[in-house]
Enzyme design. Sequence first.
Site, PDB file in Angstrom:
ATOM      1  N   GLU A   1      46.773  34.716  43.661  1.00 45.35           N
ATOM      2  CA  GLU A   1      46.852  34.027  42.707  1.00 45.35           C
ATOM      3  C   GLU A   1      48.444  33.902  42.295  1.00 45.35           C
ATOM      4  OE1 GLU A   1      46.060  37.151  42.431  1.00 45.35           O
ATOM      5  OE2 GLU A   1      47.023  37.956  40.528  1.00 45.35           O
TER       6      GLU A   1
ATOM      7  N   HIS B   1      48.380  39.634  46.048  1.00 48.67           N
ATOM      8  CA  HIS B   1      47.807  38.749  44.772  1.00 48.67           C
ATOM      9  C   HIS B   1      47.807  37.168  45.276  1.00 48.67           C
ATOM     10  CE1 HIS B   1      47.906  41.526  41.545  1.00 48.67           C
ATOM     11  NE2 HIS B   1      48.642  42.239  42.276  1.00 48.67           N
TER      12      HIS B   1
ATOM     13  N   CYS C   1      44.047  43.793  44.003  1.00 47.15           N
ATOM     14  CA  CYS C   1      44.800  44.942  43.589  1.00 47.15           C
ATOM     15  C   CYS C   1      43.873  46.148  42.919  1.00 47.15           C
ATOM     16  CB  CYS C   1      45.939  44.346  42.697  1.00 47.15           C
ATOM     17  SG  CYS C   1      47.227  45.454  42.621  1.00 47.15           S
TER      18      CYS C   1
END
Lengths: 236, 749
Positions: free
Chosen positions: A205, A203, A86
């Site tokens: 994560e 993302h 990002c």
Amino acid sequence: MKFGVVVFPGSNCDHDCHYVLSEVLGQDVEYIWHQEDSLKGVDCIILPGGFSYGDYLRAGAIARFSPVMAKVKEFANSGGLVLGICNGFQILLESGLLPGAMLRNRNLQFICQYVNVVVERDDTPFTMLAEKGQVLRIPIAHMEGNYVPPEGGVGGLENRGCVLLRYSSPEGDVSPEWNPNGSAGNIAGICNERGNVAAMMPHPERCAESIMKTQDGRLIFQSVIAYLEERKTKAS
Amino acid sequence: MQGQDITKELIRDHGLNEEEYQKILNILGREPTLTELGIFSVMWSEHCSYKSSRTLLATLPTKAPWVIQGPGENAGVIALDDTWALVFKMESHNHPSYIEPKQGAATGVGGILRDIFTMGARPIASMDSLRFGDLDNPHNRYLLDGVVEGIAWYGNCIGVPTVAGEVSFNPCYDGNPLVNAFNLGVVKKDKIFKAQATGIGNPVIYVGSKTGRDGIHGATMASEEFSEDSQEKRPTVQVGDPFTEKLLLEACLEVFQHDWVLGIQDMGAAGLTCSSSEMAAHGGTGVEIDLELVPQREEGMTPYEIMLSESQERMLLVARKGTEDKVISVFKKWGLDAVVIGRVSGDGMLRVKVGSETVAEIPAQALTDDTPCYMRPQKDPGKRRRIRDNHSLFWLKEKGDISDPTYALKALISHPTVASKEGIWRQYDHMVRINTVVLPGSDAAVVRIKGTNKAVALSCDCNPHYCFLNPYEGAKQAVAEAARNVACSGAMPKAITNCLNFGNPEKPEVMWEFAQAVKGMGDACRTLETPVTGGNVSFYNETNGKGIMPTPTIGMVGILENLEWVVTQGFKTEGDLVAVLGETKGHMGGSLYNWSLQGVLEGGPPPVDLEKEHRLHQLLVELAKNKLISSAHDTSEGGLAVCLSECCISSPDLLGAEIMLDEIELETIPLLFGEDQGRVVISYLPANHDDIADLCERHQIPINTIGEVSGSTLSIQTRDHHLNLPVATLRELWRTSLFNLMHWEIPAE
């Protein structure tokens, strides 16, 4: 394996990357403050999401001048693994480690939602556990993810094998309808020709635990771990 | 001390009446300076002093064994477990958001975040309760667009997820949109910080952004009615800088890890004035500051301007003598200003100097505790509570007969108050910090607490239509619904914060509404064992003499003891039985059907049986704990039919249901769209039926099995009607309505 998560003023996914790598995947992780000039001997550098320097001027435009970025460049040029997520993607573009630029999303709004991305290359350190054509469901959250390729366009990037992930339908069809932000060629992630520097708007994560909507993000981190372990075995 | 003459006009322009000015003369024993007049003006404003509401608020329940900090500090605190505590509060930013929607809403988020991290907590979840006029009016679309953009901009940048909220519409909010921002943080129980200046001689340190001229008299503005020329007040809206606040947040949390800081207060409304006087008064000490030392971003600012500035992203803290350099070095690391601007004194005074000259000297208590307090007259407006309005059904493309239940359901499911808010929450980063276990769109957001196996469930609620018809019942209902939403997710409701949005308290009818709402809220909180830990009051929500409906917004916090117990609202498995907990009586007063389809708001709102409600919540937690149910969804606006539709729409596989209501002896419209309280639709494996029925009996909650999860169509049979709607059709109507009204691009899914 040892990971380094760079912390710029305004990074806000630094804790999340640290948590997934250390608590979920059991890796060694260090925060690296943007003013440090050592990468602490890590095997992979993560440039996390967030709003470094408030995204003032242009997303990533100020962060690239942080002292740590000179070290990240050296590390990348010597073959070290660098993953930008990002805002990290935006910083890698601004610092010239990856080609192209970002515009604001087509609808001029911040967009946070799960998207489908199809894996275009399964031979990079970041995707080696995935299969080409595999569809991953991973969330995006950004204001500027409308990727513009450098001269040569999307075709040029494709020819050099730099397209890593594209926005797609759940079945993997890459069509404009499934493009959330206007990105050229539905590009969601790219890498350099050597394959050691990669960046993605989604993302990973955020979807790496069983309590989340999907666990598809694990694949990205596990690929890196598997690659590093393999490299280590070969070296010894 | 000398300066400008204090004329009658000047006093009036500062929003002080003659009696109040006389009180100032008595306190000081002399005429105030202009700076002092400004200080009194903001501290005695309604916004800061709660002068019209204090006496009534004192009747609210605030205690429970799990409450660590009740009202009076920056935020309330409850225990999560032996180590951790939850810090939360809600605050309004209505007036600024009307004048400048993006900055007004953004600084509302910034302000509530500071309230949370001032207490030492890391903010982990935000929510927002928003009210606008109808969206057929372009100005309301402009306001919604700007407010959402502002919340997104600030919250996303600072990296605190906005996980839930509510948005509803009524023309009474045309000139008075409501923006109520909630935040919750976590803190170790032994690391909670308070707003107090202790230890005579200790340094008072200013940290954060430089002071400018923005927001001067913001608190006074929030204590007045609006008129046509309110747009001229644009300069009194503060401008936010979420990046600086992110630095301030990280720097504060870093400093708090040491034992250097004794007290801290954020500079919100009334800026330096409020923080310095409150810290002095709470610490039982005094504070002396020198304005020459205050970092300023504009030249030539007067003491008056510096004291009243509402520049954002600033904090005042008191440190242990000798640690100031260490404190300052942490803030410098984060690139922030940090300057010792004064000392804690022992004489109870707020003393403001410019170099050696004293420009203000006021007993701190007079600004915080001994402020004016009014028991304003109240008047029951009687039985005139009704509105009849010509409705255009503006949100519907397809016109039809509202007595046809199929058409009515389609109309209600796409009504902006019911329809999906995806177009709003996809602009908010609702996942950062990777704790959002239940994403927006369910009854309550569920946020895990890392390092424990627990989670918090959050919901904010208020039905202004009910509150308009009967503010006592309406406020009771708001608490009950917020608690029910939280309980549907499997969490036990624990405590509330609130934003009490009302009109002009100098009008006896408004004051009556306020008093009734406080009474209803208090009664509900007592029975449901969810004490009030703080909140705020926003009066003067009036433009050109027209006030809003009473809107006591409730922010509810519940604790899910085990993350694995979490329940969501969508149907999960074909063949599951569907049942309603609670009784269906067909109450139509105040219903969304009556208002949105018929343009009629009258009658009494659905009453809430608080004892029964409390048992229902305990039952829901038991059901979740024993993993007996697949889904649970609260029945609210739009009644049973809308609730069942939402269970289908939210189903991951878009499952339908076969529902038989033909044994219930009610007309179809009240049966399907009545809004009786205390009802929840659950679905479960048939094998669990007996265990569930036993638990219901033990909690004395009626359960009525009404059908099963099946196919991809919602089919409802009543005595005289049969509805049959594909879930895909319902979902399309529900999902696209707000996007279309706002002219936003609809994403593929």
